[in-house]
Design a protein around this motif. Structure first.
Motif, PDB file in Angstrom:
ATOM      1  N   PHE A 140     -36.992  56.083 -36.166  1.00 23.77           N
ATOM      2  CA  PHE A 140     -36.010  56.959 -35.503  1.00 23.77           C
ATOM      3  C   PHE A 140     -34.742  56.172 -35.173  1.00 23.77           C
ATOM      4  CE2 PHE A 140     -34.058  58.999 -31.828  1.00 23.77           C
ATOM      5  CZ  PHE A 140     -34.095  60.344 -32.173  1.00 23.77           C
ATOM      6  N   HIS A 141     -34.905  54.949 -34.724  1.00 24.74           N
ATOM      7  CA  HIS A 141     -33.756  54.127 -34.328  1.00 24.74           C
ATOM      8  C   HIS A 141     -33.028  53.561 -35.540  1.00 24.74           C
ATOM      9  CE1 HIS A 141     -35.296  54.760 -30.388  1.00 24.74           C
ATOM     10  NE2 HIS A 141     -36.473  54.294 -30.778  1.00 24.74           N
ATOM     11  N   LYS A 142     -33.776  53.247 -36.583  1.00 27.82           N
ATOM     12  CA  LYS A 142     -33.159  52.678 -37.792  1.00 27.82           C
ATOM     13  C   LYS A 142     -32.159  53.658 -38.405  1.00 27.82           C
ATOM     14  CE  LYS A 142     -34.243  49.905 -41.870  1.00 27.82           C
ATOM     15  NZ  LYS A 142     -33.297  50.481 -42.801  1.00 27.82           N
ATOM     16  N   HIS A 170     -40.611  50.195 -24.359  1.00 28.15           N
ATOM     17  CA  HIS A 170     -40.259  51.581 -23.984  1.00 28.15           C
ATOM     18  C   HIS A 170     -38.871  51.584 -23.344  1.00 28.15           C
ATOM     19  CE1 HIS A 170     -40.671  55.745 -22.644  1.00 28.15           C
ATOM     20  NE2 HIS A 170     -40.148  55.350 -21.506  1.00 28.15           N
ATOM     21  N   PHE A 171     -38.124  52.659 -23.589  1.00 26.25           N
ATOM     22  CA  PHE A 171     -36.871  52.826 -22.815  1.00 26.25           C
ATOM     23  C   PHE A 171     -36.599  54.294 -22.576  1.00 26.25           C
ATOM     24  CE2 PHE A 171     -35.287  52.977 -27.187  1.00 26.25           C
ATOM     25  CZ  PHE A 171     -34.298  53.936 -27.168  1.00 26.25           C
ATOM     26  N   HIS A 172     -35.788  54.524 -21.592  1.00 24.60           N
ATOM     27  CA  HIS A 172     -35.368  55.889 -21.225  1.00 24.60           C
ATOM     28  C   HIS A 172     -33.879  55.826 -20.915  1.00 24.60           C
ATOM     29  CE1 HIS A 172     -36.547  59.829 -18.967  1.00 24.60           C
ATOM     30  NE2 HIS A 172     -35.315  59.904 -19.462  1.00 24.60           N
ATOM     31  N   ARG A 173     -33.101  56.589 -21.650  1.00 26.68           N
ATOM     32  CA  ARG A 173     -31.664  56.659 -21.383  1.00 26.68           C
ATOM     33  C   ARG A 173     -31.300  58.073 -21.001  1.00 26.68           C
ATOM     34  NH1 ARG A 173     -29.831  54.277 -25.374  1.00 26.68           N
ATOM     35  NH2 ARG A 173     -29.555  55.992 -26.798  1.00 26.68           N
ATOM     36  N   ALA A 174     -30.510  58.196 -19.941  1.00 26.99           N
ATOM     37  CA  ALA A 174     -30.015  59.503 -19.496  1.00 26.99           C
ATOM     38  C   ALA A 174     -28.535  59.355 -19.190  1.00 26.99           C
ATOM     39  CB  ALA A 174     -30.777  59.960 -18.269  1.00 26.99           C
ATOM     40  N   LEU A 189     -32.010  42.011 -35.831  1.00 29.09           N
ATOM     41  CA  LEU A 189     -32.158  41.475 -34.472  1.00 29.09           C
ATOM     42  C   LEU A 189     -32.837  42.520 -33.578  1.00 29.09           C
ATOM     43  CD1 LEU A 189     -31.743  39.371 -32.283  1.00 29.09           C
ATOM     44  CD2 LEU A 189     -29.393  40.218 -31.995  1.00 29.09           C
ATOM     45  N   TYR A 190     -32.350  43.768 -33.649  1.00 25.41           N
ATOM     46  CA  TYR A 190     -32.932  44.825 -32.804  1.00 25.41           C
ATOM     47  C   TYR A 190     -34.432  44.945 -33.070  1.00 25.41           C
ATOM     48  CZ  TYR A 190     -33.705  49.401 -30.687  1.00 25.41           C
ATOM     49  OH  TYR A 190     -34.180  50.420 -29.903  1.00 25.41           O
ATOM     50  N   ALA A 191     -34.810  45.044 -34.338  1.00 27.61           N
ATOM     51  CA  ALA A 191     -36.224  45.238 -34.691  1.00 27.61           C
ATOM     52  C   ALA A 191     -37.066  44.043 -34.253  1.00 27.61           C
ATOM     53  CB  ALA A 191     -36.351  45.479 -36.193  1.00 27.61           C
ATOM     54  N   SER A 212     -27.069  43.885 -30.085  1.00 32.60           N
ATOM     55  CA  SER A 212     -27.586  44.180 -31.427  1.00 32.60           C
ATOM     56  C   SER A 212     -27.298  45.639 -31.795  1.00 32.60           C
ATOM     57  CB  SER A 212     -29.095  43.877 -31.516  1.00 32.60           C
ATOM     58  OG  SER A 212     -29.879  44.884 -30.898  1.00 32.60           O
ATOM     59  N   ILE A 213     -27.381  46.520 -30.790  1.00 30.34           N
ATOM     60  CA  ILE A 213     -27.094  47.942 -31.031  1.00 30.34           C
ATOM     61  C   ILE A 213     -25.601  48.120 -31.311  1.00 30.34           C
ATOM     62  CG2 ILE A 213     -27.084  50.245 -29.986  1.00 30.34           C
ATOM     63  CD1 ILE A 213     -29.552  49.249 -28.300  1.00 30.34           C
ATOM     64  N   ASP A 214     -24.765  47.556 -30.438  1.00 27.45           N
ATOM     65  CA  ASP A 214     -23.308  47.716 -30.597  1.00 27.45           C
ATOM     66  C   ASP A 214     -22.827  47.126 -31.923  1.00 27.45           C
ATOM     67  OD1 ASP A 214     -23.217  48.905 -28.121  1.00 27.45           O
ATOM     68  OD2 ASP A 214     -22.466  47.129 -27.071  1.00 27.45           O
ATOM     69  N   PHE A 222     -37.475  57.929 -24.500  1.00 28.48           N
ATOM     70  CA  PHE A 222     -36.775  59.188 -24.249  1.00 28.48           C
ATOM     71  C   PHE A 222     -35.289  58.846 -24.310  1.00 28.48           C
ATOM     72  CE2 PHE A 222     -40.609  60.400 -21.656  1.00 28.48           C
ATOM     73  CZ  PHE A 222     -40.944  61.552 -22.363  1.00 28.48           C
ATOM     74  N   GLU A 223     -34.526  59.548 -25.121  1.00 32.75           N
ATOM     75  CA  GLU A 223     -33.072  59.368 -25.125  1.00 32.75           C
ATOM     76  C   GLU A 223     -32.440  60.681 -25.571  1.00 32.75           C
ATOM     77  OE1 GLU A 223     -31.502  56.458 -27.828  1.00 32.75           O
ATOM     78  OE2 GLU A 223     -32.947  56.890 -29.402  1.00 32.75           O
ATOM     79  N   PRO A 224     -31.178  60.900 -25.258  1.00 35.54           N
ATOM     80  CA  PRO A 224     -30.565  62.198 -25.576  1.00 35.54           C
ATOM     81  C   PRO A 224     -30.702  62.587 -27.048  1.00 35.54           C
ATOM     82  CG  PRO A 224     -29.165  60.976 -24.079  1.00 35.54           C
ATOM     83  CD  PRO A 224     -30.280  60.041 -24.455  1.00 35.54           C
ATOM     84  N   VAL A 267     -27.066  50.495 -15.107  1.00 38.54           N
ATOM     85  CA  VAL A 267     -26.113  51.451 -15.681  1.00 38.54           C
ATOM     86  C   VAL A 267     -25.450  50.757 -16.866  1.00 38.54           C
ATOM     87  CG1 VAL A 267     -24.066  52.851 -15.291  1.00 38.54           C
ATOM     88  CG2 VAL A 267     -25.715  52.507 -13.421  1.00 38.54           C
ATOM     89  N   ARG A 268     -25.477  51.421 -18.000  1.00 39.61           N
ATOM     90  CA  ARG A 268     -24.823  50.873 -19.209  1.00 39.61           C
ATOM     91  C   ARG A 268     -23.455  51.530 -19.374  1.00 39.61           C
ATOM     92  NH1 ARG A 268     -27.508  51.540 -25.183  1.00 39.61           N
ATOM     93  NH2 ARG A 268     -25.737  50.881 -26.465  1.00 39.61           N
ATOM     94  N   VAL A 269     -22.440  50.722 -19.337  1.00 38.00           N
ATOM     95  CA  VAL A 269     -21.077  51.226 -19.546  1.00 38.00           C
ATOM     96  C   VAL A 269     -20.666  50.837 -20.967  1.00 38.00           C
ATOM     97  CG1 VAL A 269     -18.693  51.181 -18.747  1.00 38.00           C
ATOM     98  CG2 VAL A 269     -20.572  50.924 -17.086  1.00 38.00           C
ATOM     99  N   THR A 324     -33.458  52.569 -18.455  1.00 34.14           N
ATOM    100  CA  THR A 324     -34.627  51.819 -17.990  1.00 34.14           C
ATOM    101  C   THR A 324     -35.339  51.309 -19.229  1.00 34.14           C
ATOM    102  OG1 THR A 324     -34.878  53.181 -16.014  1.00 34.14           O
ATOM    103  CG2 THR A 324     -36.825  51.966 -16.746  1.00 34.14           C
ATOM    104  N   ARG A 325     -35.529  49.998 -19.285  1.00 35.94           N
ATOM    105  CA  ARG A 325     -36.187  49.395 -20.452  1.00 35.94           C
ATOM    106  C   ARG A 325     -37.403  48.609 -19.978  1.00 35.94           C
ATOM    107  NH1 ARG A 325     -33.194  49.942 -25.254  1.00 35.94           N
ATOM    108  NH2 ARG A 325     -31.136  50.788 -24.835  1.00 35.94           N
ATOM    109  N   VAL A 326     -38.519  48.830 -20.658  1.00 34.24           N
ATOM    110  CA  VAL A 326     -39.792  48.192 -20.316  1.00 34.24           C
ATOM    111  C   VAL A 326     -40.090  47.128 -21.357  1.00 34.24           C
ATOM    112  CG1 VAL A 326     -42.248  48.568 -19.851  1.00 34.24           C
ATOM    113  CG2 VAL A 326     -40.578  50.355 -19.276  1.00 34.24           C
TER     114      VAL A 326
HETATM  115  N1  GLY Z   1     -31.235  53.865 -29.453  1.00 31.16           N
HETATM  116  C1  GLY Z   1     -31.762  52.549 -29.437  1.00 31.16           C
HETATM  117  C2  GLY Z   1     -31.824  51.924 -28.091  1.00 31.16           C
HETATM  118  O1  GLY Z   1     -31.079  52.337 -27.211  1.00 31.16           O
HETATM  119  O2  GLY Z   1     -32.606  51.013 -27.894  1.00 31.16           O
END
Ligand code: GLY
Length: 127
Positions: free
Chosen positions: A52-54, A121-125, A26-28, A18-20, A38-40, A87-89, A107-109
């Protein structure tokens, strides 16, 4: 892999698609409205909520393709909560139109709400 784990992996893959693909609806629909992250892009701040994501979904996308692959996933189900780490490639095009790949730790909760998993919740690094 058990049924819940397989479902969560499929949901995580669907979320990334949905992001790509820029599919905001769909994402919402897969996220709790109070999702935190937390994301960069958030400059070290914990962000709550979907607006923020929209912002990123609303940007003009052109025709640039983007494809995410989940590698080395680990899924932990704890009753009505679950943690999906991988790991997301991401394959995409650089400024010259050539293909490049980047990788990030995600990491996605997820929380089961009224019988359906919602992303909370998610955290991307970057790697
Ligand atoms: N930036 C939106 C997500 O990774 O879920």
């Amino acid at each position: 892999m058990g049924g819940a784990e397989a479902e969560l992996l499929a949901l995580s893959d669907r979320l990334l698609k949905s992001i790509d693909g820029g599919d905001w609806n769909l994402y919402a629909s897969m996220c709790d409205p109070s999702i935190t992250c937390f994301e960069p892009e958030a400059c070290g701040q914990l962000i709550a909520g979907l607006p923020f994501h929209k912002f990123y979904f609303d940007l003009p996308r052109g025709s640039a393709p983007k494809q995410s692959t989940i590698a080395s996933p680990n899924i932990r189900v704890m009753g009505d909560a679950a943690v999906v780490s991988y790991v997301r490639v991401v394959q995409k095009l650089d400024a010259n139109g050539g293909p490049v790949s980047v990788a990030a730790l995600e990491t996605r909760v997820w929380q089961k709400q009224a019988g359906s998993w919602k992303h909370v919740h998610f955290h991307r690094a970057p790697l």
